[in-house]
Design a protein around this motif. Structure first.
Motif, PDB file in Angstrom:
ATOM      1  N   SER A 182      78.235   2.394 -32.770  1.00  0.00           N
ATOM      2  CA  SER A 182      78.317   1.749 -34.077  1.00  0.00           C
ATOM      3  C   SER A 182      79.766   1.851 -34.531  1.00  0.00           C
ATOM      4  O   SER A 182      80.418   2.868 -34.312  1.00  0.00           O
ATOM      5  CB  SER A 182      77.435   2.476 -35.092  1.00  0.00           C
ATOM      6  N   LEU A 183      80.253   0.808 -35.136  1.00  0.00           N
ATOM      7  CA  LEU A 183      81.630   0.812 -35.623  1.00  0.00           C
ATOM      8  C   LEU A 183      81.654   0.490 -37.104  1.00  0.00           C
ATOM      9  O   LEU A 183      80.802  -0.266 -37.567  1.00  0.00           O
ATOM     10  CB  LEU A 183      82.466  -0.219 -34.851  1.00  0.00           C
ATOM     11  N   PRO A 184      82.596   1.029 -37.852  1.00  0.00           N
ATOM     12  CA  PRO A 184      83.628   1.988 -37.450  1.00  0.00           C
ATOM     13  C   PRO A 184      83.012   3.345 -37.119  1.00  0.00           C
ATOM     14  O   PRO A 184      81.865   3.624 -37.441  1.00  0.00           O
ATOM     15  CB  PRO A 184      84.534   2.068 -38.674  1.00  0.00           C
ATOM     16  N   CYS A 185      83.823   4.172 -36.507  1.00  0.00           N
ATOM     17  CA  CYS A 185      83.345   5.426 -35.951  1.00  0.00           C
ATOM     18  C   CYS A 185      84.368   6.534 -36.219  1.00  0.00           C
ATOM     19  O   CYS A 185      85.569   6.303 -36.123  1.00  0.00           O
ATOM     20  CB  CYS A 185      83.155   5.195 -34.460  1.00  0.00           C
ATOM     21  N   THR A 186      83.884   7.713 -36.545  1.00  0.00           N
ATOM     22  CA  THR A 186      84.782   8.854 -36.753  1.00  0.00           C
ATOM     23  C   THR A 186      84.975   9.593 -35.433  1.00  0.00           C
ATOM     24  O   THR A 186      84.246   9.360 -34.459  1.00  0.00           O
ATOM     25  CB  THR A 186      84.199   9.836 -37.783  1.00  0.00           C
ATOM     26  N   LEU A 187      85.922  10.489 -35.410  1.00  0.00           N
ATOM     27  CA  LEU A 187      86.188  11.279 -34.205  1.00  0.00           C
ATOM     28  C   LEU A 187      84.967  12.100 -33.820  1.00  0.00           C
ATOM     29  O   LEU A 187      84.596  12.130 -32.651  1.00  0.00           O
ATOM     30  CB  LEU A 187      87.414  12.180 -34.411  1.00  0.00           C
ATOM     31  N   ILE A 188      84.309  12.745 -34.783  1.00  0.00           N
ATOM     32  CA  ILE A 188      83.142  13.572 -34.446  1.00  0.00           C
ATOM     33  C   ILE A 188      82.037  12.709 -33.844  1.00  0.00           C
ATOM     34  O   ILE A 188      81.357  13.124 -32.912  1.00  0.00           O
ATOM     35  CB  ILE A 188      82.633  14.414 -35.645  1.00  0.00           C
TER      36      ILE A 188
END
Length: 186
Positions: free
Chosen positions: A36-42
């Motif tokens: 899924s986007l946007p996406c965080t680093l975690i």
């Protein structure tokens, strides 16, 4: 070395090469996970295997966390890596700098690209970008954390620096390839 021994060794090398190709193809298939986007680093790190997380940890030379379980390791890497992004960004060569800039301009992902899987993997191993499957397309995506860090420090000065780094990296890469081949021969 006699001819029979030489043929046995060459056959073994050929089988190793075939096995390596099969493993590489399987790794490539597994890399394109639904995202899924946007996406965080975690979120990006949590989708990786423990082995992949450990590669990232080693690349950043983060000590004392290798015994953590997968989810704990992902969490700890997501906590520590953003503090190291500035150094990574300022050491990008021209090709990687331009790729990062392009992805940032396109809301954090590309669905048309011509990078080899080994280049994609090397960028993933520094948490710069990740492969994924988004809306049925193979994409390269960048965590929001990295995009924000890049946007904060991007400047003409950084772009000039990336132009200087490229020739030095080519020499290092050539030396690295030479040493890899030499080690295998010796």
């Amino acid at each position: 070395m006699d001819k029979k021994t030489m043929n046995t060794l060459l056959g073994a090398l050929e089988r190793m090469k075939e096995d390596n190709m099969k493993t590489q193809m399987k790794m490539e298939e597994l890399a394109w996970k639904q995202i899924s986007l946007p996406c965080t680093l975690i979120e990006a790190l949590s989708s990786l295997t423990k082995y992949e997380l450990d590669c990232i940890r080693k690349n950043y030379n983060i000590k004392g966390i290798s015994s953590l379980k997968k989810n704990e390791l992902a969490t700890e890497l997501a906590r520590q890596i953003p503090m190291l992004y500035k150094n990574i960004i300022s050491n990008l060569d021209k090709e990687r700098y331009e790729l990062v800039k392009k992805i940032v301009k396109q809301s954090g992902y590309l669905n048309k690209f011509s990078l080899s899987f080994s280049k994609i993997n090397s960028l993933k191993d520094y948490s710069i970008l990740f492969p994924g499957n988004y809306l049925g397309d193979k994409v390269l995506f960048m965590p929001l954390d990295f995009m924000n860090a890049f946007s904060e420090i991007d400047s003409p000065k950084l772009q000039k620096r990336s132009n200087v780094i490229q020739p030095g990296l080519i020499l290092l890469k050539d030396y690295s390839i030479f040493m890899d081949v030499w080690t295998r021969l010796v």
